[in-house]
Design a protein around this motif. Structure first.
Motif, PDB file in Angstrom:
ATOM      1  N   UNK A 157     -87.780   2.213  33.580  1.00  0.00           N
ATOM      2  CA  UNK A 157     -88.403   1.589  35.175  1.00  0.00           C
ATOM      3  C   UNK A 157     -88.032   2.725  36.299  1.00  0.00           C
ATOM      4  N   UNK A 158     -88.050   3.899  35.742  1.00  0.00           N
ATOM      5  CA  UNK A 158     -87.900   5.005  36.811  1.00  0.00           C
ATOM      6  C   UNK A 158     -89.193   5.867  36.608  1.00  0.00           C
ATOM      7  N   UNK A 159     -89.416   6.483  37.734  1.00  0.00           N
ATOM      8  CA  UNK A 159     -90.438   7.723  37.976  1.00  0.00           C
ATOM      9  C   UNK A 159     -90.131   8.740  38.412  1.00  0.00           C
ATOM     10  N   UNK A 160     -90.935   9.872  38.025  1.00  0.00           N
ATOM     11  CA  UNK A 160     -90.474  11.161  38.646  1.00  0.00           C
ATOM     12  C   UNK A 160     -91.608  11.402  39.598  1.00  0.00           C
ATOM     13  N   UNK A 161     -91.052  11.888  40.793  1.00  0.00           N
ATOM     14  CA  UNK A 161     -91.996  12.152  41.866  1.00  0.00           C
ATOM     15  C   UNK A 161     -92.136  13.484  42.256  1.00  0.00           C
ATOM     16  N   UNK A 162     -93.075  14.103  42.512  1.00  0.00           N
ATOM     17  CA  UNK A 162     -93.175  15.404  43.228  1.00  0.00           C
ATOM     18  C   UNK A 162     -93.359  15.165  44.694  1.00  0.00           C
ATOM     19  N   UNK A 163     -92.256  15.524  45.581  1.00  0.00           N
ATOM     20  CA  UNK A 163     -92.221  15.292  46.855  1.00  0.00           C
ATOM     21  C   UNK A 163     -93.110  16.066  47.839  1.00  0.00           C
ATOM     22  N   UNK A 164     -93.876  15.206  48.466  1.00  0.00           N
ATOM     23  CA  UNK A 164     -94.983  15.935  49.291  1.00  0.00           C
ATOM     24  C   UNK A 164     -94.472  16.116  50.893  1.00  0.00           C
ATOM     25  N   UNK A 165     -93.835  15.355  51.372  1.00  0.00           N
ATOM     26  CA  UNK A 165     -93.166  15.354  52.637  1.00  0.00           C
ATOM     27  C   UNK A 165     -91.952  14.492  52.533  1.00  0.00           C
ATOM     28  N   UNK A 166     -90.862  14.851  53.648  1.00  0.00           N
ATOM     29  CA  UNK A 166     -89.585  13.967  53.694  1.00  0.00           C
ATOM     30  C   UNK A 166     -89.275  14.054  55.330  1.00  0.00           C
ATOM     31  N   UNK A 167     -88.873  12.880  55.689  1.00  0.00           N
ATOM     32  CA  UNK A 167     -88.914  12.972  56.982  1.00  0.00           C
ATOM     33  C   UNK A 167     -87.474  12.940  57.483  1.00  0.00           C
ATOM     34  N   UNK A 201     -93.745   2.344  46.508  1.00  0.00           N
ATOM     35  CA  UNK A 201     -95.132   1.564  47.011  1.00  0.00           C
ATOM     36  C   UNK A 201     -96.081   2.703  46.922  1.00  0.00           C
ATOM     37  N   UNK A 202     -97.185   2.245  45.956  1.00  0.00           N
ATOM     38  CA  UNK A 202     -98.439   2.949  45.922  1.00  0.00           C
ATOM     39  C   UNK A 202     -99.433   2.750  47.013  1.00  0.00           C
ATOM     40  N   UNK A 203     -99.855   4.124  47.579  1.00  0.00           N
ATOM     41  CA  UNK A 203    -100.431   4.214  48.753  1.00  0.00           C
ATOM     42  C   UNK A 203    -101.788   4.822  48.452  1.00  0.00           C
ATOM     43  N   UNK A 204    -102.682   4.827  49.661  1.00  0.00           N
ATOM     44  CA  UNK A 204    -104.058   5.380  49.710  1.00  0.00           C
ATOM     45  C   UNK A 204    -104.070   6.993  49.442  1.00  0.00           C
ATOM     46  N   UNK A 205    -104.787   7.602  48.490  1.00  0.00           N
ATOM     47  CA  UNK A 205    -104.520   8.780  48.273  1.00  0.00           C
ATOM     48  C   UNK A 205    -105.077   9.820  49.361  1.00  0.00           C
ATOM     49  N   UNK A 206    -105.651   8.979  50.306  1.00  0.00           N
ATOM     50  CA  UNK A 206    -106.348   9.791  51.604  1.00  0.00           C
ATOM     51  C   UNK A 206    -105.522   9.903  52.640  1.00  0.00           C
ATOM     52  N   UNK A 207    -104.380   9.318  52.474  1.00  0.00           N
ATOM     53  CA  UNK A 207    -103.420   9.517  53.517  1.00  0.00           C
ATOM     54  C   UNK A 207    -102.435  10.690  53.512  1.00  0.00           C
ATOM     55  N   UNK A 208    -102.502  11.661  54.332  1.00  0.00           N
ATOM     56  CA  UNK A 208    -101.587  12.987  54.271  1.00  0.00           C
ATOM     57  C   UNK A 208    -100.241  12.647  54.310  1.00  0.00           C
ATOM     58  N   UNK A 209     -99.289  13.183  53.147  1.00  0.00           N
ATOM     59  CA  UNK A 209     -97.949  13.099  52.924  1.00  0.00           C
ATOM     60  C   UNK A 209     -97.229  13.028  54.267  1.00  0.00           C
TER      61      UNK A 209
END
Length: 375
Positions: free
Chosen positions: A36-46, A160-168
């Motif tokens: 129940x874990x996922x690997x994420x390549x980070x696109x942006x972090x605030x 949370x899954x989001x729209x792929x068209x939204x820039x990171x």
């Protein structure tokens, strides 16, 4: 796998951070995602004041810690038991993983998830595990995210899954600033059209609350801060009135302007002085709410009789009282329809290597939201 991450090895570090350099960019080993874990390549972090409060010691956390809790990116791999995400999906991270089974989760209040809070306090994922290692020494996770890194392993319940068209660089704002600020308006205070709202503390969360109040149909939206430049930003976003918090007559001026005080006053500065101001400008029968994280030892006092005689409400708001899987898509929908222009909160972007200098800008109040971007 090898990743690069911004690691904090001790807190109570003083600015200027460009000199004291609290965060070091280090090569870490990142273990594969577990169940129940996922690997994420980070696109942006605030960058957020909640990160800053770990650096300066206001929010004690176990060290060493890979910092960053507001992040968005691309799923690269999934662990066992993950059936509703696939590699290539875009996700925004929530800084409170929710187990879905404890009493708060069962009541529809995942921000108060008991196992999630316990894991965040210990610097582990919801599974109780750490996936970050440096020279065979475990490195702690920050609020289940650790987003100031090229990659992160997070609980499926943090994404949370989001729209792929939204820039990171825009999507990332929904993980904390928008979730907390707008959520405090619509979920905690339940602002109604025609009401009056005051927001004290105009960082990313506070200005998101201003936008949330406008989107909710508030007739009067009052913005209050110590910095004149932030008041100008609030006016450009649509605030109807602005006041300097340092004005010794600010309470009287606001109460006179609003005919006795506002319906809802939201404290977003993480300051007991700001909370006191919020309480004093709230009308009889009104609501005073706080989403600001003050130092844990801070205390505030209110006249107890006013709670009864004036039927006042005092509320806390964590994660904006949101259900992230419900509210993030809703808020993104409002943004796409032009009702919630949160992209205007984005002050600047930069690279991971510039993170200490970026925290100086945040500490000095020179940015609303600075976002680290990754290729």
């Amino acid at each position: 796998m090898k990743i690069r991450a911004a690691v904090l090895r001790q807190s109570l570090v003083l600015p200027p951070f460009a000199v004291s350099r609290p965060l070091s960019i280090e090569e870490l080993d990142l273990d594969p995602p577990g169940r129940e874990e996922i690997l994420v390549r980070i696109g942006a972090a605030g960058l957020c004041h909640s990160d800053l409060s770990v650096i300066n010691g206001d929010r004690p956390r176990p060290m060493p810690m890979a910092l960053g809790h507001e992040a968005a990116g691309t799923v690269e791999a999934i662990g066992a038991g993950v059936h509703d995400l696939l590699p290539g999906d875009y996700v925004v991270m929530s800084f409170v993983p929710s187990c879905g089974h404890c009493l708060p989760c069962a009541e529809g209040r995942p921000a108060l998830c008991v196992p999630g809070a316990d894991a965040n306090g210990k610097g582990v994922l919801l599974s109780g595990e750490r996936r970050l290692v440096c020279d065979e020494v475990p490195v702690n996770h920050h609020l289940g995210v650790s987003g100031f890194a090229t990659h992160a392993v997070v609980s499926r319940h943090s994404a949370i899954k989001i729209d792929r068209e939204l820039p990171f660089a825009e999507a990332v704002l929904f993980g904390c600033a928008v979730l907390t600020g707008v959520g405090a308006v619509v979920n905690t205070c339940k602002v109604q059209p025609g009401q009056s709202v005051a927001v004290i503390g105009l960082g990313g969360v506070g200005l998101a609350a201003v936008l949330g109040a406008l989107a909710s149909g508030a007739e009067r939206v009052i913005a209050i801060d110590l910095a004149p430049a932030k008041l100008e930003v609030a006016l450009k976003l649509g605030a109807t009135d602005v006041f300097l918090a340092s004005d010794e007559d600010v309470v009287e001026k606001i109460r006179e302007t609003t005919g006795g005080g506002v319906d809802h006053a939201l404290e977003m500065a993480g300051s007991t002085r700001a909370f006191d101001l919020a309480y004093r400008i709230t009308r009889r029968g009104g609501t005073t709410a706080t989403a600001g994280l003050a130092n844990p030892v801070s205390q505030f006092a209110i006249p107890a009789v006013s709670l009864v005689a004036e039927e006042r409400r005092v509320l806390g708001s964590y994660l904006g009282g949101c259900v992230p899987s419900r509210d993030i898509p809703r808020f993104i929908g409002l943004y796409r329809r032009g009702k919630l222009p949160v992209d205007r909160l984005l002050s600047s972007t930069g690279r991971l290597e510039q993170i200490n200098e970026a925290f100086d800008l945040l500490h000095e109040g020179k940015v609303i939201r600075h976002v680290i971007t990754f290729d």
